[in-house]
Structures are given as C-alpha cells and as structure tokens.
Design a protein around this motif. Sequence first.
Motif, PDB file in Angstrom:
ATOM      1  N   VAL A 176       0.827  -1.203   0.000  1.00 15.55           N
ATOM      2  CA  VAL A 176       0.000   0.000   0.000  1.00 15.55           C
ATOM      3  C   VAL A 176       0.863   1.254   0.000  1.00 15.55           C
ATOM      4  O   VAL A 176       0.627   2.196  -0.771  1.00 15.55           O
ATOM      5  N   VAL A 177       1.886   1.275   0.846  1.00 16.11           N
ATOM      6  CA  VAL A 177       2.762   2.444   0.932  1.00 16.11           C
ATOM      7  C   VAL A 177       3.470   2.681  -0.396  1.00 16.11           C
ATOM      8  O   VAL A 177       3.525   3.807  -0.913  1.00 16.11           O
ATOM      9  N   PHE A 178       4.024   1.612  -0.977  1.00 10.07           N
ATOM     10  CA  PHE A 178       4.732   1.752  -2.253  1.00 10.07           C
ATOM     11  C   PHE A 178       3.793   2.249  -3.348  1.00 10.07           C
ATOM     12  O   PHE A 178       4.159   3.116  -4.143  1.00 10.07           O
ATOM     13  N   ALA A 179       2.573   1.708  -3.396  1.00  7.59           N
ATOM     14  CA  ALA A 179       1.634   2.084  -4.451  1.00  7.59           C
ATOM     15  C   ALA A 179       1.222   3.545  -4.338  1.00  7.59           C
ATOM     16  O   ALA A 179       1.240   4.294  -5.328  1.00  7.59           O
ATOM     17  N   LEU A 180       0.839   3.965  -3.130  1.00 12.96           N
ATOM     18  CA  LEU A 180       0.384   5.340  -2.934  1.00 12.96           C
ATOM     19  C   LEU A 180       1.501   6.344  -3.177  1.00 12.96           C
ATOM     20  O   LEU A 180       1.309   7.369  -3.842  1.00 12.96           O
ATOM     21  N   TRP A 181       2.666   6.071  -2.645  1.00 17.65           N
ATOM     22  CA  TRP A 181       3.795   6.989  -2.785  1.00 17.65           C
ATOM     23  C   TRP A 181       4.249   7.067  -4.244  1.00 17.65           C
ATOM     24  O   TRP A 181       4.558   8.134  -4.772  1.00 17.65           O
ATOM     25  N   SER A 182       4.274   5.910  -4.916  1.00 13.97           N
ATOM     26  CA  SER A 182       4.690   5.872  -6.313  1.00 13.97           C
ATOM     27  C   SER A 182       3.753   6.699  -7.188  1.00 13.97           C
ATOM     28  O   SER A 182       4.197   7.461  -8.051  1.00 13.97           O
ATOM     29  N   ASP A 183       2.447   6.558  -6.973  1.00 17.82           N
ATOM     30  CA  ASP A 183       1.489   7.350  -7.749  1.00 17.82           C
ATOM     31  C   ASP A 183       1.591   8.832  -7.421  1.00 17.82           C
ATOM     32  O   ASP A 183       1.397   9.685  -8.293  1.00 17.82           O
ATOM     33  N   HIS A 184       1.895   9.134  -6.164  1.00 17.03           N
ATOM     34  CA  HIS A 184       1.959  10.535  -5.742  1.00 17.03           C
ATOM     35  C   HIS A 184       3.106  11.270  -6.425  1.00 17.03           C
ATOM     36  O   HIS A 184       2.927  12.407  -6.894  1.00 17.03           O
ATOM     37  N   ILE A 185       4.266  10.647  -6.501  1.00 17.27           N
ATOM     38  CA  ILE A 185       5.422  11.319  -7.116  1.00 17.27           C
ATOM     39  C   ILE A 185       5.596  10.950  -8.585  1.00 17.27           C
ATOM     40  O   ILE A 185       6.516  11.433  -9.242  1.00 17.27           O
ATOM     41  N   LYS A 186       4.703  10.067  -9.095  1.00 20.16           N
ATOM     42  CA  LYS A 186       4.712   9.657 -10.503  1.00 20.16           C
ATOM     43  C   LYS A 186       6.060   9.079 -10.915  1.00 20.16           C
ATOM     44  O   LYS A 186       6.630   9.424 -11.965  1.00 20.16           O
ATOM     45  N   MET A 187       6.561   8.178 -10.088  1.00 24.39           N
ATOM     46  CA  MET A 187       7.795   7.450 -10.393  1.00 24.39           C
ATOM     47  C   MET A 187       7.634   6.001  -9.949  1.00 24.39           C
ATOM     48  O   MET A 187       6.994   5.726  -8.937  1.00 24.39           O
ATOM     49  N   ARG A 188       8.212   5.095 -10.722  1.00 23.01           N
ATOM     50  CA  ARG A 188       8.137   3.671 -10.394  1.00 23.01           C
ATOM     51  C   ARG A 188       9.492   3.095  -9.969  1.00 23.01           C
ATOM     52  O   ARG A 188       9.572   2.293  -9.055  1.00 23.01           O
ATOM     53  N   SER A 189      10.550   3.514 -10.649  1.00 23.21           N
ATOM     54  CA  SER A 189      11.856   2.873 -10.458  1.00 23.21           C
ATOM     55  C   SER A 189      12.390   2.913  -9.025  1.00 23.21           C
ATOM     56  O   SER A 189      12.947   1.907  -8.562  1.00 23.21           O
ATOM     57  N   PRO A 190      12.244   4.028  -8.272  1.00 24.32           N
ATOM     58  CA  PRO A 190      12.801   4.015  -6.911  1.00 24.32           C
ATOM     59  C   PRO A 190      12.173   2.946  -6.024  1.00 24.32           C
ATOM     60  O   PRO A 190      12.858   2.353  -5.181  1.00 24.32           O
ATOM     61  N   PHE A 191      10.901   2.661  -6.233  1.00 27.16           N
ATOM     62  CA  PHE A 191      10.198   1.706  -5.390  1.00 27.16           C
ATOM     63  C   PHE A 191      10.493   0.268  -5.812  1.00 27.16           C
ATOM     64  O   PHE A 191      10.554  -0.630  -4.972  1.00 27.16           O
ATOM     65  N   ILE A 192      10.698   0.071  -7.101  1.00 26.35           N
ATOM     66  CA  ILE A 192      11.131  -1.245  -7.563  1.00 26.35           C
ATOM     67  C   ILE A 192      12.528  -1.522  -7.030  1.00 26.35           C
ATOM     68  O   ILE A 192      12.826  -2.630  -6.559  1.00 26.35           O
ATOM     69  N   PHE A 193      13.397  -0.516  -7.090  1.00 23.52           N
ATOM     70  CA  PHE A 193      14.768  -0.657  -6.578  1.00 23.52           C
ATOM     71  C   PHE A 193      14.751  -0.966  -5.085  1.00 23.52           C
ATOM     72  O   PHE A 193      15.485  -1.847  -4.615  1.00 23.52           O
ATOM     73  N   ALA A 194      13.897  -0.255  -4.338  1.00 22.17           N
ATOM     74  CA  ALA A 194      13.792  -0.496  -2.899  1.00 22.17           C
ATOM     75  C   ALA A 194      13.301  -1.910  -2.615  1.00 22.17           C
ATOM     76  O   ALA A 194      13.799  -2.589  -1.712  1.00 22.17           O
ATOM     77  N   GLY A 195      12.318  -2.377  -3.399  1.00 24.70           N
ATOM     78  CA  GLY A 195      11.812  -3.731  -3.207  1.00 24.70           C
ATOM     79  C   GLY A 195      12.889  -4.776  -3.450  1.00 24.70           C
ATOM     80  O   GLY A 195      13.003  -5.753  -2.702  1.00 24.70           O
ATOM     81  N   LEU A 196      13.687  -4.576  -4.493  1.00 25.71           N
ATOM     82  CA  LEU A 196      14.781  -5.500  -4.781  1.00 25.71           C
ATOM     83  C   LEU A 196      15.794  -5.511  -3.641  1.00 25.71           C
ATOM     84  O   LEU A 196      16.291  -6.581  -3.251  1.00 25.71           O
ATOM     85  N   LEU A 197      16.104  -4.339  -3.101  1.00 27.60           N
ATOM     86  CA  LEU A 197      17.061  -4.258  -1.991  1.00 27.60           C
ATOM     87  C   LEU A 197      16.527  -4.961  -0.739  1.00 27.60           C
ATOM     88  O   LEU A 197      17.269  -5.692  -0.067  1.00 27.60           O
ATOM     89  N   ILE A 198      15.259  -4.730  -0.431  1.00 30.39           N
ATOM     90  CA  ILE A 198      14.654  -5.362   0.744  1.00 30.39           C
ATOM     91  C   ILE A 198      14.699  -6.876   0.603  1.00 30.39           C
ATOM     92  O   ILE A 198      15.057  -7.597   1.537  1.00 30.39           O
ATOM     93  N   SER A 199      14.334  -7.369  -0.571  1.00 39.77           N
ATOM     94  CA  SER A 199      14.357  -8.806  -0.817  1.00 39.77           C
ATOM     95  C   SER A 199      15.774  -9.352  -0.736  1.00 39.77           C
ATOM     96  O   SER A 199      16.002 -10.450  -0.203  1.00 39.77           O
TER      97      SER A 199
END
Length: 294
Positions: free
Chosen positions: A131-154
């Motif tokens: 939910v946080v990633f989706a809302l924040w990503s739509d708010h700033i209109k960027m996808r790559s930082p959140f995909i990068f963060a997800g990869l790092l977390i994993s």
Amino acid sequence: MTTVVVGTIAFSILVDFPETATFITDQERAFIAWTKSVDNMAVGEEEHLETRHVIAVLSDWQIWMQIVLYWCICAPLNGITLFLPSIISSFGYDTAISQLLTVPPYICASKWQRLRYEFPIVTFTTAIGLVVFALWSDHIKMRSPFIFAGLLISLVGFAINISDAPIGVKYFGTFFCVTGSYAAFPGVVAWLGNNLAGQYKRAIGMALQMGLGNMNGILASNLYLSSEAPRYIRGHGLEIMFLCVGLTVLPFVVSLYRHVNGRRAEEVEKGVVNHSEEQLRHMGDRSPHFRYML
C-alpha cells in the motif's frame, strides 16, 4: 473455475471505451474524454488492431528490458512463495507448524504463544509495504525508486537466509524476502504499462511481458532441493543472483529512459518536430511529445 466464470461474465459486461459506457452521463463522458486528451499515455489511442502494433512491440527495446526486470523480481517471489514451507521446515519444526508460520502470525491461541514471542515478527508487513509503495509511487509519478527499494529489501532477506544466522533471525529474514518481492512486483507491471502508448501496443506489450515473465515459474519450482537443506545455498544463491541482476539492469533502464526524454524535449524545444497528427498517432510512445515515466 472461478477465474473462467468471472472472466466470461466480465467479457460481456465490461465496456471498451467511455463512449460506449451507458452508466455515465454525457457530462462525465466529456470529462473522461478531456482527461484522456491531456494524458501522456493517451498518445496513439487507435481503435483497430493492426500488424504494425505487433511489430512495434517486438522491436521495442524497453519491453525486453522490462521482461528481464520482471524475471529478476518474480523468480525470487515465486521461489520463496513455493518453498517457504520447506525452508521453514528445515528450521526443525514439523509440517503443521511450518505451514502455520507461512501465514501472517495473527493466531494467538495459547499453544502458539511460544512461537509468537520466539520470533520478532512485524504483522502484515507485506500488505503495508504494498500500500505504501503504491500510494507513494502514484503521488510522485515514479516507479523505479520503489522497484529498486523492493529488490534491496528482498536481497537483505535472502542474504540473511543464506548465512549461518540463528533460526529466529532467518525466519525474520523471510519477511524481507516476501515483502520486497511482493512490493516490487506491481510496480514493474505498472511501469511498462505507463510507458507504452496506444491501447493495442500496451495490451500486446504487457501480455508479452507477463507471458514470458511468468515462465520463471519453471525455474523457480526447481530452485530449492531437499538435499540442500537447511541452508539451501544454491537456491538462495540463485535468488540473490536474480536480485543483483535486477539492481544492475534497473538503473540502466532508467538512464535510457532519461536520455530519450531529454532528446525528445530538445527536439520539441528546437522546433524540429514536424509530424502530422496522423503520424504522431501512429508513433504512440515513440512520439517526440511522449515522455517515459521514470
């Protein structure tokens, strides 16, 4: 069976365009049409499927790069999803407890109290992350930082599990594995959809992405061998490899998008763009007026 029934019903009741929707007013229809006219993604909204759409998809570099990213996210996701019970079982617990520990730890019956306090668990981490990633990503209109963060977390989660850490720490690490992969997955699908213009190119491109991307399940279903328990060095190692490839490819894709956006903006600013409306419509996301989402 449910999917087939719902899909059949949806095919007959879903509308293709606002113009054909009978449940909205003329004013609402006009507003939607205006919204589409100023939407970057609305460039090239053709009404008929043509061979050139298929050719445009197969010759588009971004689709193949996005498929690589899809693999790098979904291989770890499918691997940890399919084998989490086996991984937890290798910690020394029986089948029933291993299965229980794969679900959010909301069961508070007295017989499971020891499990609740033995492991430092963050309840519903995955859902919150999504939910946080989706809302924040739509708010700033960027996808790559959140995909990068997800990869790092994993990556952190799999690094913990391939190590010789205590059982409790490894179980905690599985939450990072699951949370990172699931948080990044919607982003990579939405990202390609955002960067494809023309409804048919978008549909074909996303179908190709998910069709070829989901073939990772063939690999993911054979990553963890029971003979390699409890550390599963080969399985976790391959997951880490995919994540590292993703972390390398992602900045490269962003740099390409940024370069193309800059070149198009320069062309428009210099006034060297002299395409007709028909040409721009056919170009879709190749139009000099289209900007890739980062």
